[in-house]
Design an enzyme around this catalytic site. Structure first.
Site, PDB file in Angstrom:
ATOM      1  N   GLN A   1       0.854  -1.187   0.000  1.00  0.00           N
ATOM      2  CA  GLN A   1       0.000   0.000   0.000  1.00  0.00           C
ATOM      3  C   GLN A   1       0.897   1.247   0.000  1.00  0.00           C
ATOM      4  O   GLN A   1       1.536   1.577   1.000  1.00  0.00           O
ATOM      5  CB  GLN A   1      -0.915  -0.019   1.214  1.00  0.00           C
ATOM      6  CG  GLN A   1      -1.751  -1.284   1.325  1.00  0.00           C
ATOM      7  CD  GLN A   1      -2.781  -1.419   0.217  1.00  0.00           C
ATOM      8  OE1 GLN A   1      -3.776  -0.703   0.178  1.00  0.00           O
ATOM      9  NE2 GLN A   1      -2.540  -2.340  -0.704  1.00  0.00           N
TER      10      GLN A   1
ATOM     11  N   ARG B   1      -4.703   3.339   4.704  1.00  0.00           N
ATOM     12  CA  ARG B   1      -4.051   4.161   3.688  1.00  0.00           C
ATOM     13  C   ARG B   1      -4.322   3.595   2.298  1.00  0.00           C
ATOM     14  O   ARG B   1      -4.677   2.423   2.143  1.00  0.00           O
ATOM     15  CB  ARG B   1      -2.548   4.239   3.938  1.00  0.00           C
ATOM     16  CG  ARG B   1      -1.774   2.940   3.803  1.00  0.00           C
ATOM     17  CD  ARG B   1      -0.292   3.196   4.062  1.00  0.00           C
ATOM     18  NE  ARG B   1       0.522   1.990   3.955  1.00  0.00           N
ATOM     19  CZ  ARG B   1       0.853   1.213   4.968  1.00  0.00           C
ATOM     20  NH1 ARG B   1       0.403   1.500   6.187  1.00  0.00           N
ATOM     21  NH2 ARG B   1       1.630   0.159   4.782  1.00  0.00           N
TER      22      ARG B   1
ATOM     23  N   ALA C   1     -11.971   1.611   4.117  1.00  0.00           N
ATOM     24  CA  ALA C   1     -10.912   0.900   3.405  1.00  0.00           C
ATOM     25  C   ALA C   1     -10.067   1.843   2.553  1.00  0.00           C
ATOM     26  O   ALA C   1     -10.313   3.053   2.486  1.00  0.00           O
ATOM     27  CB  ALA C   1     -11.526  -0.207   2.556  1.00  0.00           C
ATOM     28  N   HIS C   2      -9.080   1.251   1.874  1.00  0.00           N
ATOM     29  CA  HIS C   2      -8.121   2.068   1.123  1.00  0.00           C
ATOM     30  C   HIS C   2      -8.768   2.781  -0.058  1.00  0.00           C
ATOM     31  O   HIS C   2      -9.694   2.291  -0.685  1.00  0.00           O
ATOM     32  CB  HIS C   2      -6.930   1.222   0.647  1.00  0.00           C
ATOM     33  CG  HIS C   2      -7.300   0.003  -0.139  1.00  0.00           C
ATOM     34  ND1 HIS C   2      -6.380  -0.955  -0.469  1.00  0.00           N
ATOM     35  CD2 HIS C   2      -8.467  -0.427  -0.653  1.00  0.00           C
ATOM     36  CE1 HIS C   2      -6.960  -1.907  -1.168  1.00  0.00           C
ATOM     37  NE2 HIS C   2      -8.235  -1.611  -1.293  1.00  0.00           N
ATOM     38  N   ASN C   3      -8.250   3.985  -0.309  1.00  0.00           N
ATOM     39  CA  ASN C   3      -8.649   4.824  -1.454  1.00  0.00           C
ATOM     40  C   ASN C   3     -10.075   5.343  -1.377  1.00  0.00           C
ATOM     41  O   ASN C   3     -10.609   5.862  -2.364  1.00  0.00           O
ATOM     42  CB  ASN C   3      -8.457   4.079  -2.782  1.00  0.00           C
ATOM     43  CG  ASN C   3      -7.034   3.613  -2.983  1.00  0.00           C
ATOM     44  OD1 ASN C   3      -6.731   2.440  -2.789  1.00  0.00           O
ATOM     45  ND2 ASN C   3      -6.154   4.517  -3.346  1.00  0.00           N
TER      46      ASN C   3
END
EC number: 2.3.1.191
Length: 356
Positions: A200, A220, A241-243
């Site tokens: 990540q 991240r 969660a990410h993004n």
């Protein structure tokens, strides 16, 4: 609790309200209508609370002009347009304030970190290389701040919080106990029956005046950053969660789960235990009711729901069986049956009209 006392006139001035009654009445706290004593200030937000207001022992009440006219047992008031907002503002007056500054002896601060003189760093907190902690920020005990994390002014970081992934946190942000900001996102590529971890490489950016509850995880990004814009408020036990990107002033209640690469608009409200799948977009000003599952993008503002409401257990089991039976019938057959029923109803209506 804060033992400082304030006059009724002073408190009214802080919320731009009208002081009615004993202007020099000294008040030392706030309480509910039921529990208030003569040294307390309480608020009345609707007509349904008038009975409690007339029975309350509060020293003064925050009310609207319309409500004040209907309360006959009380003489001291702060009259405002929005009592709940006035209550929210005045809670900060009576809130216990922490005034310590400096770094506790057991904290470990990397020599390259920049800590403002007016900040406070609690016991056993660890702050890594090239971190920045802004003016007036308070970091409680046993917090872990990894390398290259930046924290703005007047923030509050509660105990056992972990800030990692080179997160950027703006001003006046509150992060409560045991939350992790910037942890590794859940990214894996399947190949030949195995999951291959994706490093990540993104970060987390949190705007001004954001509030994040206890035991939350905000991952991240894999490439782009996970973003919480200004004014976002998040309850306990929320997973982002990410993004993911969350628009300004959006609110999430406890146990919401937002899957990766989803964009949520501004001024949205997610009630408790809402789940949102990944890679979809939700427009501004959307409300999603509790325990709903969002599986596709929402492009129009409004209120949305999914799931089934509570029933008595026997009724629910019957409904579940009927729902399954409904799913087993091809949609075309259902449409034909409905069309046939509608034709029969129209035929009966015509017959009744002719008989008249």
């Amino acid at each position: 609790m804060n033992s400082q006392k304030f006059s009724l006139e002073k408190l009214a001035g802080l919320v731009q309200g009208q002081c009615i009654g004993q202007a020099d009445l000294q008040l030392s706290g706030m309480a509910s209508l039921e529990q208030a004593k003569p040294h307390h200030l309480a608020f009345v937000n609707a007509e349904k609370y008038l009975a409690e207001a007339n029975q309350s022992q509060a020293g003064a009440l925050i009310v609207t002009a319309e409500l004040q006219a209907q309360i006959t047992t009380q003489q001291n008031f702060i009259v405002v347009a929005n009592p709940y907002l006035a209550f929210a503002i005045l809670t900060h007056v009576f809130e216990k304030k922490h005034v310590e500054t400096g770094i506790e002896s057991t904290a470990q601060i990397h020599p390259s970190a920049i800590i403002a003189d007016t900040a406070y760093i609690g016991h056993y907190t660890v702050i890594g290389a090239h971190c920045v902690v802004g003016e007036g920020t308070r970091i409680e005990s046993q917090v872990k701040v990894d390398d290259n994390v930046e924290i703005g002014k007047d923030c509050f970081i509660d105990s056992h919080v972990t800030l990692t992934g080179e997160a950027r946190i703006a001003d006046r942000v509150r992060i409560h106990a045991s939350t992790v900001i910037g942890g590794e996102g859940f990214g894996f590529a399947p190949y030949q029956g195995k999951w291959h971890r994706i490093a990540q490489l993104g970060s987390v950016r949190i705007g001004n005046d954001v509030r994040i509850g206890s035991n939350c995880s905000i991952d991240r990004g894999a490439l782009d950053d996970t973003i919480l814009e200004d004014g976002v408020i998040i309850d306990n036990l929320v997973q982002i969660a990410h993004n993911v990107k969350v628009g300004a002033n959006t609110a999430m209640a406890a146990k919401c789960g937002i899957a990766g690469s989803t964009t949520i608009g501004k001024n949205c409200v997610l009630a408790g235990a809402v789940g949102i799948v990944g890679h979809i977009n939700i427009a501004d000003n959307v409300t999603i009711t509790g325990m709903s599952m969002v599986t596709k993008s929402i492009s129009v503002a409004g209120s949305y729901s999914s799931g089934t409401p509570m029933l008595e257990s026997g009724s629910w089991k019957k409904a579940a069986i009927r729902f399954k039976q409904l799913a087993d019938v091809p949609l075309t057959q259902l449409v034909k049956r409905l069309d046939h029923m509608q034709s029969q109803i129209e035929s009966l209506e015509s017959t009744f009209k002719l008989r008249k």
